[in-house]
Design a protein around this motif. Sequence first.
Motif, PDB file in Angstrom:
ATOM      1  N   UNK A 292       0.831  -1.203   0.000  1.00  0.00           N
ATOM      2  CA  UNK A 292       0.000   0.000   0.000  1.00  0.00           C
ATOM      3  C   UNK A 292       0.868   1.256   0.000  1.00  0.00           C
ATOM      4  N   UNK A 293       1.967   1.218   0.757  1.00  0.00           N
ATOM      5  CA  UNK A 293       2.892   2.357   0.789  1.00  0.00           C
ATOM      6  C   UNK A 293       3.564   2.556  -0.562  1.00  0.00           C
ATOM      7  N   UNK A 294       3.910   1.469  -1.223  1.00  0.00           N
ATOM      8  CA  UNK A 294       4.507   1.572  -2.561  1.00  0.00           C
ATOM      9  C   UNK A 294       3.539   2.226  -3.534  1.00  0.00           C
ATOM     10  N   UNK A 295       2.265   1.821  -3.475  1.00  0.00           N
ATOM     11  CA  UNK A 295       1.258   2.440  -4.331  1.00  0.00           C
ATOM     12  C   UNK A 295       1.134   3.939  -4.020  1.00  0.00           C
ATOM     13  N   UNK A 296       1.143   4.274  -2.734  1.00  0.00           N
ATOM     14  CA  UNK A 296       1.015   5.681  -2.345  1.00  0.00           C
ATOM     15  C   UNK A 296       2.205   6.496  -2.847  1.00  0.00           C
ATOM     16  N   UNK A 297       3.411   5.942  -2.747  1.00  0.00           N
ATOM     17  CA  UNK A 297       4.598   6.638  -3.256  1.00  0.00           C
ATOM     18  C   UNK A 297       4.474   6.901  -4.748  1.00  0.00           C
ATOM     19  N   UNK A 298       4.047   5.890  -5.482  1.00  0.00           N
ATOM     20  CA  UNK A 298       3.884   6.053  -6.929  1.00  0.00           C
ATOM     21  C   UNK A 298       2.793   7.057  -7.249  1.00  0.00           C
ATOM     22  N   UNK A 299       1.731   7.073  -6.438  1.00  0.00           N
ATOM     23  CA  UNK A 299       0.639   8.019  -6.648  1.00  0.00           C
ATOM     24  C   UNK A 299       1.127   9.455  -6.472  1.00  0.00           C
ATOM     25  N   UNK A 300       2.002   9.670  -5.496  1.00  0.00           N
ATOM     26  CA  UNK A 300       2.556  11.003  -5.253  1.00  0.00           C
ATOM     27  C   UNK A 300       3.543  11.378  -6.351  1.00  0.00           C
ATOM     28  N   UNK A 301       4.428  10.462  -6.689  1.00  0.00           N
ATOM     29  CA  UNK A 301       5.490  10.768  -7.654  1.00  0.00           C
ATOM     30  C   UNK A 301       4.982  10.836  -9.090  1.00  0.00           C
ATOM     31  N   UNK A 302       4.158   9.860  -9.478  1.00  0.00           N
ATOM     32  CA  UNK A 302       3.785   9.697 -10.882  1.00  0.00           C
ATOM     33  C   UNK A 302       2.303   9.848 -11.164  1.00  0.00           C
ATOM     34  N   UNK A 303       1.461   9.854 -10.145  1.00  0.00           N
ATOM     35  CA  UNK A 303       0.037   9.978 -10.361  1.00  0.00           C
ATOM     36  C   UNK A 303      -0.512   8.861 -11.226  1.00  0.00           C
ATOM     37  N   UNK A 304      -1.434   9.193 -12.109  1.00  0.00           N
ATOM     38  CA  UNK A 304      -2.059   8.184 -12.965  1.00  0.00           C
ATOM     39  C   UNK A 304      -1.178   7.780 -14.134  1.00  0.00           C
TER      40      UNK A 304
END
Length: 365
Positions: A292-304
């Motif tokens: 879940x944290x990995x997904x959140x990091x990607x969401x912050x860095x790269x979004x959709x």
Amino acid sequence: MNTSIEVEYWVVDTDGELTEPGALADVSERTEREFVEPLFEVKTPPCETIDELRATFAEQLDEVLSTATAEEKRLVPLGTPINCGAIDRRPDERGRIQKEVIGDDFAYAKYCAGTHIHVEKRNVTDQLNTLIALDAALALVNSSPYLDGERVANSARAHCYRKKCYGDLPKHGQLWHYVDTVGEWRRRLEDRYEEFKRAALEEGIDEAAVENNFSTDDVVWTPIRLRDEMPTVEWRSPDAALPSQLLRLADDLEAVMERVHHTNVEVESVSDSRHAGHVTDDGIRLPAFETACDFAESAIDDGLESADVVGYLDRMGFSVDDYHPIATRIDGRQYVTRSDARDLRLEYANRLEEDVDELVERVGV
């Protein structure tokens, strides 16, 4: 399930320069100044349905914009001002103490505008864990990649809060691990409060001043908070964005939260990011916390732009194709000048006004 929204918007003049809200803060009991001069907050009461939330939010914003027009001011739905001069913090004891404890990095908070979605408390442990797992849904409304003109991340606001502002106090600004009981969550709050108090005392701040301005209920910024006085579970991860975008997000989030109340919620012991998590009629399966944290990091860095994030949010019940984040539309430059930032603020002030007009027409306010 009662749901409500709080949104912070930047206030600008007709040239796109940041300015203080003035009369906008006095429109109603649900409009107010924020802790920095050019930031303004509008919030809805708890609403029993998303249709009611939509109508209430549209009515409030329509009233605010009428006052803004008379005052020659505009509202800007961006997570940061993109590029601007220094922003002044409004003088208050709470902010002064935070500045002393957190240090110079607390200044990053002055450039951040966000959205808080409140959902009625029901199965609180499952709600907390599900919101932790859904942190990556912030990608659906990311609205600014820039801070001081520099490209920082798809959500510059979330990056600044988590990596900069609370970098030295990570347990005050980062996602917390899943919990087994509400009592466990409350013990963490008590620990964070004592940690903050110790740090304040070390900086020479009077203990009574800390106790008068902070409590276990409000001492942390963490993306999910348990609010006793409302009483709600509060999701604080998203940027400020266009009202229609936030209402769509609240609708999708409320649907998942409603399902939490009627099905089993389980946490995977091991997650493969390609298949982690799902929401179905048979139950809710949350990814392992690290995933879940990995997904959140990607969401912050790269979004959709992250295929993993898109796939995950789709499995978790979000209609990803319906979202068109502002950050993706304005991204692409490594640096945005102050002049261009003013133009972008005015462009999205226009879009917010058009968005509210469409909402008002839709709900018949």
